[in-house]
Scaffold this motif. Structure first.
Motif, PDB file in Angstrom:
ATOM      1  N   GLY A 267      32.475 -71.906  48.697  1.00 31.28           N
ATOM      2  CA  GLY A 267      32.659 -70.478  48.907  1.00 31.28           C
ATOM      3  C   GLY A 267      33.987 -70.049  48.333  1.00 31.28           C
ATOM      4  O   GLY A 267      34.760 -70.872  47.825  1.00 31.28           O
ATOM      5  N   PRO A 268      34.300 -68.770  48.387  1.00 33.36           N
ATOM      6  CA  PRO A 268      35.565 -68.265  47.833  1.00 33.36           C
ATOM      7  C   PRO A 268      36.757 -68.779  48.630  1.00 33.36           C
ATOM      8  O   PRO A 268      36.609 -69.165  49.800  1.00 33.36           O
ATOM      9  CB  PRO A 268      35.429 -66.747  47.969  1.00 33.36           C
ATOM     10  N   ALA A 307      27.841 -72.788  53.330  1.00 32.13           N
ATOM     11  CA  ALA A 307      28.210 -71.800  52.307  1.00 32.13           C
ATOM     12  C   ALA A 307      28.836 -70.590  52.977  1.00 32.13           C
ATOM     13  O   ALA A 307      28.457 -70.215  54.086  1.00 32.13           O
ATOM     14  CB  ALA A 307      26.981 -71.391  51.505  1.00 32.13           C
ATOM     15  N   TRP A 308      29.795 -70.004  52.295  1.00 32.79           N
ATOM     16  CA  TRP A 308      30.408 -68.788  52.828  1.00 32.79           C
ATOM     17  C   TRP A 308      30.732 -67.823  51.695  1.00 32.79           C
ATOM     18  O   TRP A 308      30.890 -68.220  50.534  1.00 32.79           O
ATOM     19  CB  TRP A 308      31.663 -69.115  53.635  1.00 32.79           C
ATOM     20  N   THR A 309      30.784 -66.572  52.052  1.00 32.64           N
ATOM     21  CA  THR A 309      31.100 -65.521  51.095  1.00 32.64           C
ATOM     22  C   THR A 309      31.854 -64.418  51.820  1.00 32.64           C
ATOM     23  O   THR A 309      31.978 -64.440  53.046  1.00 32.64           O
ATOM     24  CB  THR A 309      29.812 -64.956  50.448  1.00 32.64           C
ATOM     25  N   VAL A 310      32.378 -63.465  51.065  1.00 30.45           N
ATOM     26  CA  VAL A 310      33.057 -62.306  51.643  1.00 30.45           C
ATOM     27  C   VAL A 310      32.259 -61.070  51.270  1.00 30.45           C
ATOM     28  O   VAL A 310      32.010 -60.813  50.094  1.00 30.45           O
ATOM     29  CB  VAL A 310      34.511 -62.179  51.136  1.00 30.45           C
ATOM     30  N   GLU A 311      31.840 -60.313  52.292  1.00 34.02           N
ATOM     31  CA  GLU A 311      31.035 -59.122  52.089  1.00 34.02           C
ATOM     32  C   GLU A 311      31.701 -57.928  52.771  1.00 34.02           C
ATOM     33  O   GLU A 311      32.533 -58.091  53.661  1.00 34.02           O
ATOM     34  CB  GLU A 311      29.631 -59.322  52.669  1.00 34.02           C
ATOM     35  N   LEU A 320      33.988 -62.266  56.468  1.00 35.01           N
ATOM     36  CA  LEU A 320      33.575 -63.626  56.115  1.00 35.01           C
ATOM     37  C   LEU A 320      32.186 -63.854  56.696  1.00 35.01           C
ATOM     38  O   LEU A 320      31.956 -63.622  57.891  1.00 35.01           O
ATOM     39  CB  LEU A 320      34.551 -64.652  56.687  1.00 35.01           C
ATOM     40  N   LEU A 322      29.622 -66.959  57.000  1.00 36.36           N
ATOM     41  CA  LEU A 322      29.493 -68.411  56.808  1.00 36.36           C
ATOM     42  C   LEU A 322      28.185 -68.886  57.431  1.00 36.36           C
ATOM     43  O   LEU A 322      27.828 -68.481  58.547  1.00 36.36           O
ATOM     44  CB  LEU A 322      30.680 -69.134  57.450  1.00 36.36           C
ATOM     45  N   ARG A 371      30.049 -64.576  61.435  1.00 32.14           N
ATOM     46  CA  ARG A 371      30.393 -63.350  60.729  1.00 32.14           C
ATOM     47  C   ARG A 371      31.637 -62.785  61.399  1.00 32.14           C
ATOM     48  O   ARG A 371      31.626 -62.476  62.594  1.00 32.14           O
ATOM     49  CB  ARG A 371      29.246 -62.352  60.795  1.00 32.14           C
ATOM     50  N   ARG A 380      42.087 -63.985  52.492  1.00 30.27           N
ATOM     51  CA  ARG A 380      41.869 -64.518  51.146  1.00 30.27           C
ATOM     52  C   ARG A 380      43.149 -65.166  50.648  1.00 30.27           C
ATOM     53  O   ARG A 380      44.235 -64.761  51.006  1.00 30.27           O
ATOM     54  CB  ARG A 380      41.456 -63.395  50.194  1.00 30.27           C
TER      55      ARG A 380
END
Length: 381
Positions: A267-268, A307-311, A320, A322, A371, A380
């Protein structure tokens, strides 16, 4: 000290330059900060030289910093100039005393900077002959040739100032070291208490839900090891913000590690505050233990992906997201009894991050979803 006392007994109406010089050296010996050194110099140098103004200039990397002044009119206090554009810079770079009778006839003088001032003549002498760290400037409102005696006294004062500055810097360094030591001791005490409180809580909760002494020892040792590894990672990061990817990798190292095939993670870049790093490490540990005993990591065919992302959230704040997803393990036939681990994963993490966390015991494999908004606890890189 004796010489100064003798000179004071004269009772002269006009200040004796020699007495002023001795008293100045005495005052410099007791100065504990750079500002105090500058304060002594700015007034004493005027009395000793009879100048209309004096400036104390520090060497600030590639610039000249006019720290303090005492003059009949404003000079450049608080301003900085490039070393190459200032006579004090020339003086320090060349380690030479400069005597200028008419400043407007000397090409080294930045005339535009001097026109708003009263200055017509000057003497600039470096503080510390070898590798100057400052300079003392004496200025006159009328064109004149400073005497050799005036220049010599200013140079003597500069030598005393060099010693005083070294002492002040050493004193500041010592004070900073002592304060740093006190801070570290307080921080160590705080962290030890927090760690002991965490160990006590882990022991209490593990004992409360243990089915047998053997089960307690196994679970307690595992959680204690996870806490130890979390602190090991934070120590490597000097107790700063730890990358989420490294927190996860450190946890999963005891379960085969992230190999890109059986266990995937990515992930980022996200960095976690120390307390959040520990909480996330413990939550990942509980999930991994469950996966190793009953889930995807209990079979060679099992797979784990994190997996993780930023939305963008509903209020446009970055969130976040995840997901811990297990597949290929034994079918999940029923939701297990919820104990310390489940509460730590769902309630503890959610509370710590002001978000939401849930474990879904899907028949095809456990799925954990987190979340939470990015904040000072999680940001970040």
């Amino acid at each position: 000290m004796v010489r100064a006392a003798v000179l004071r007994e004269r009772g002269d109406a006009t200040p004796d330059p020699l007495l002023t010089l001795v008293e100045t050296i005495e005052d410099l010996s007791s100065a504990r900060t750079v500002d105090q050194v500058a304060g002594v110099i700015r007034s004493a140098a005027r009395r000793i030289t009879g100048a209309d103004g004096v400036a104390f200039i520090l060497r600030d990397e590639g610039r000249c910093f006019y720290l303090d002044e005492d003059a009949i009119g404003p000079l450049w206090k608080g301003r900085r100039f490039d070393m190459s554009e200032c006579i004090s810079g020339w003086c320090m770079l060349n380690a030479q005393t400069v005597v200028i009778r008419d400043i407007y006839q000397d090409p080294r003088i930045p005339h535009d900077a001097y026109r708003p001032t009263f200055v017509k003549s000057l003497v600039m002498t470096p503080v510390r002959p070898r590798d100057p760290i400052a300079a003392i400037g004496a200025y006159w409102a009328s064109e004149r040739q400073p005497t050799e005696d005036e220049v010599a006294k200013l140079q003597i004062m500069a030598r005393a100032t060099a010693t005083a500055l070294d002492s002040a810097l050493m004193y500041a360094s010592l004070s900073e070291t002592l304060e740093r030591r006190k801070f570290l001791l307080r921080e160590l005490d705080h962290r030890c208490k927090n760690t002991l409180a965490a160990v006590q809580s882990i022991a209490d909760q593990t004992l409360r839900h243990a089915q047998s002494p053997r089960h307690f020892v196994e679970a307690f040792n595992g959680r204690l090891g996870a806490l130890s590894r979390a602190h090991e990672l934070l120590t490597r990061e000097e107790w700063g913000r730890a990358p989420l990817a490294e927190v996860l990798a450190q946890t999963l190292a005891a379960f085969g590690g992230v190999d890109g095939e059986r266990i995937k993670a990515g992930g980022p870049p996200i960095r976690l505050a120390p307390e959040t790093s520990v909480a996330m490490h413990m939550a990942f540990h509980e999930l991994a233990v469950n996966a190793a005993k009953y889930g995807a990591l209990s079979r060679d065919s099992g797979r784990l992906e994190v997996a993780w992302t930023v939305e963008a959230g509903a209020d446009e704040r970055p969130m976040l997201v995840l997901t811990w997803s297990e597949r290929g393990g034994p079918p999940v036939t029923a939701e297990p009894r919820r104990g310390f681990g489940s509460r730590l994963i769902e309630q503890g993490i959610a509370r710590d991050l002001n978000g939401a966390a849930v474990i879904d015991f899907d028949p095809q494999g456990v799925v954990f979803r987190l979340r939470a908004p990015l904040s000072d606890r999680m940001s970040r890189t």
